[in-house]
Design an enzyme around this catalytic site. Structure first.
Site, PDB file in Angstrom:
ATOM      1  N   TRP A  99       0.846  -1.198   0.000  1.00  0.00           N
ATOM      2  CA  TRP A  99       0.000   0.000   0.000  1.00  0.00           C
ATOM      3  C   TRP A  99       0.878   1.244   0.000  1.00  0.00           C
ATOM      4  O   TRP A  99       0.694   2.148  -0.830  1.00  0.00           O
ATOM      5  CB  TRP A  99      -0.906  -0.012   1.232  1.00  0.00           C
ATOM      6  CG  TRP A  99      -2.078   0.930   1.193  1.00  0.00           C
ATOM      7  CD1 TRP A  99      -3.400   0.576   1.098  1.00  0.00           C
ATOM      8  CD2 TRP A  99      -2.058   2.359   1.268  1.00  0.00           C
ATOM      9  NE1 TRP A  99      -4.197   1.700   1.103  1.00  0.00           N
ATOM     10  CE2 TRP A  99      -3.400   2.808   1.206  1.00  0.00           C
ATOM     11  CE3 TRP A  99      -1.047   3.309   1.378  1.00  0.00           C
ATOM     12  CZ2 TRP A  99      -3.747   4.162   1.247  1.00  0.00           C
ATOM     13  CZ3 TRP A  99      -1.384   4.668   1.409  1.00  0.00           C
ATOM     14  CH2 TRP A  99      -2.721   5.083   1.348  1.00  0.00           C
ATOM     15  N   CYS A 206      -6.858  -3.518  -1.678  1.00  0.00           N
ATOM     16  CA  CYS A 206      -6.451  -3.413  -0.277  1.00  0.00           C
ATOM     17  C   CYS A 206      -7.393  -4.280   0.542  1.00  0.00           C
ATOM     18  O   CYS A 206      -8.592  -4.370   0.256  1.00  0.00           O
ATOM     19  CB  CYS A 206      -6.533  -1.955   0.171  1.00  0.00           C
ATOM     20  SG  CYS A 206      -6.492  -1.714   1.958  1.00  0.00           S
TER      21      CYS A 206
END
Length: 538
Positions: A99, A206
């Site tokens: 991320w 995610c």
């Protein structure tokens, strides 16, 4: 002895060495569906010793100790060399987040949310960035210590900068050969361990986003085997961490693996046509946007979507069978672990009729099957992954201790020695999740359950954002007073070594190398007379 005989001898000696390596206690719970002969045949003639193997062994030792003592190592996502040197003083591992890399370090320099749509070398590059910094600061510190008299050396810092790095491999960035190439990159660039998740690569999200699509259990096991095979070819103890996103997943690519069947949703209404057929007809009729959504919503409301087990339970409850509870228990017991085909036969025998259930009808326009995740679903997957993974991580929606215990208990009921990992995610609202006294003990309580490694994925990002916002705001109003009060004075008060940033950067170390080369004298020494860092000497 002929060249071919010598070649054979070297090969069989190496095979014997690999077999002996695999006898080590490190591998006592690891399943390999390949042979030492196959691994050695895929190696080159030049044996390369990878420094990351030292780090992998170090990491395994840390986690073995933690699991045995029901403790945990905890760390967070590191952004840069400054951060990695400060983390090393207090934390025994380092995490590299996909991320964070997606938003701050893509190898194309194009920022993005966490969709793993950056080039596959992005996270390995960040690992290498940190690994090179670790090696440099270790050298710098050793030089300072070894040039300090013994009776004064206790005054010199002795930080273990070589903290093992665990990195994000996303879904592997493609097929099995891509997984192997990615693994190779990580080993070459300093990673001690990597984690890989069971989402589909083209739709990866995610773990705290919606719309996650899983691959079948067997496909993810193949990824884990690919990681181990590549690490074995390279002769390293790289740790493989299996992440499952099944707790909150709503879609799956295929029904091919019978272990996934209990969690795939189907229609129980025989009087409606398949959803995709209906949607195609509506589009051909010129409908779009809200009209299409309304058609889909109406279909979903009529479809009677449920799991096959729930369909059987409902059918038995609505049947004339005299002892419905016993019939349900009999079905659930006999159908556990069975394929949908086998479960249908068992249900028909017990209920006396075919149960209508169609998992093809609700498929999405992309062709995905609808899926019902949850903790038990994640346990089902974790149990399947365990023989191929050093740690297992269930991505979750909340920091829920009861759920974490349910997952740990479920895995350990089958694999009592399985080490677990836990994401202490900043996507959770910690203030709402639990009071501060529980926040303080959460890591310790999870450690007692077997979560031997825990991490805040994006703490590097958030702490950088916080200090940047705080300082920029004050600096805009107060000028240099803000820098003195918010940065330099706290650095000095807390003994942060970066306050003397020239020394921290290795200027003394490089000066001493130059003097070594030039015979002890250098008129261009960076830390010579006139360096402004003398202002910080007490």
């Amino acid at each position: 002895m002929s060249y071919i005989e010598e070649e054979d001898q070297r090969y069989w000696d190496e095979v014997a060495a690999v077999k002996n390596w695999w006898k080590d206690s490190r591998w006592r719970y690891t399943k390999r569906p390949f042979t030492a002969e196959q691994i050695v045949a895929k190696r080159g003639n030049l044996k390369i010793e990878y420094p990351s193997n030292v780090q992998a062994k170090k990491l395994w030792g840390i986690l073995e100790r933690n699991f045995k003592n029901k403790e945990a190592s905890f760390t967070y996502g590191c952004l840069d060399p400054t951060m990695v040197t400060q983390m090393a003083k207090y934390l025994d591992t380092v995490y590299v987040s996909g991320w964070q890399s997606s938003s701050t370090a893509s190898s194309t320099d194009e920022p993005s949310p966490d969709l793993a749509d950056y080039p596959m070398n992005t996270v390995p590059n960040k690992v290498n960035h940190l690994w090179m910094a670790q090696l440099f600061h270790d050298r710098k510190q050793r030089e300072e210590r070894m040039t300090t008299p013994k009776d004064q050396r206790h005054k010199v810092a002795n930080v273990d900068y070589l903290r093992p790095i665990i990195a994000d491999a996303d879904t592997g960035h493609g097929g099995l050969t891509a997984v192997m190439k990615l693994t190779k990159l990580f080993v070459e660039r300093g990673a001690a361990g990597i984690h890989i998740e069971d989402q589909a690569p083209g739709t990866k999200k995610c773990g705290h986003m919606a719309g996650k699509v899983l691959v079948p259990i067997s496909e993810h096991i193949n990824r884990l085997v690919a990681i181990r095979a590549q690490a074995d070819i390279m002769g390293t103890d790289l740790l493989a961490i299996a992440r499952t996103d099944s707790e909150a997943a709503t879609l799956i690519t295929s029904t091919i693996d019978h272990r996934d069947h209990p969690f795939i949703i189907g229609s129980t209404n025989p009087d409606i046509q398949p959803l995709n057929d209906l949607m195609v007809m509506a589009e051909q009729a010129g409908k779009n946007g809200a009209e299409l959504q309304a058609i889909e919503d109406e279909w979903l409301a009529k479809a009677g979507l449920k799991l096959f087990n729930d369909a059987v339970v409902d059918a038995i409850n609505n049947s004339p069978l005299p002892n419905k509870k016993a019939a349900i228990e009999k079905y659930l017991t006999q159908s556990k672990g069975k394929s949908n085909l086998e479960a249908r036969a068992i249900a028909k025998e017990i209920a006396g009729t075919d149960i209508y259930f169609d998992w093809e009808a609700p498929r999405t326009r992309e062709g995905y099957y609808r899926y019902q995740g949850g903790t038990q679903c994640a346990i089902n997957r974790a149990v399947a992954y365990a023989p191929f993974a050093d740690l297992i991580w269930m991505e979750s929606k909340l920091p829920d201790y009861k759920q974490a215990k349910e997952f740990a208990d479920g895995v350990h009921a089958v694999w009592p020695e399985q080490k677990l990992a836990y994401n202490l995610s900043p996507s959770f609202n910690w203030k709402k999740a639990m009071p501060r006294d529980e926040q303080e003990t959460y890591i310790k309580r999870l450690g007692a359950l077997g979560y031997a490694w825990q991490f805040i994925t994006l703490a590097g990002l958030h702490t950088t954002a916080l200090i940047s916002d705080t300082f920029a705001k004050a600096y805009a109003k107060q000028g240099m007073r803000a820098y003195g009060e918010l940065v330099q004075e706290p650095e000095m008060a807390n003994g942060v070594d970066v306050v003397t940033h020239q020394k921290w950067s290795g200027a003394n170390y490089v000066d001493n190398m130059l003097k070594m080369i030039t015979g002890g004298v250098s008129s261009t020494a960076a830390m010579g007379k006139g360096v402004t860092e003398d202002q910080f000497k007490s």
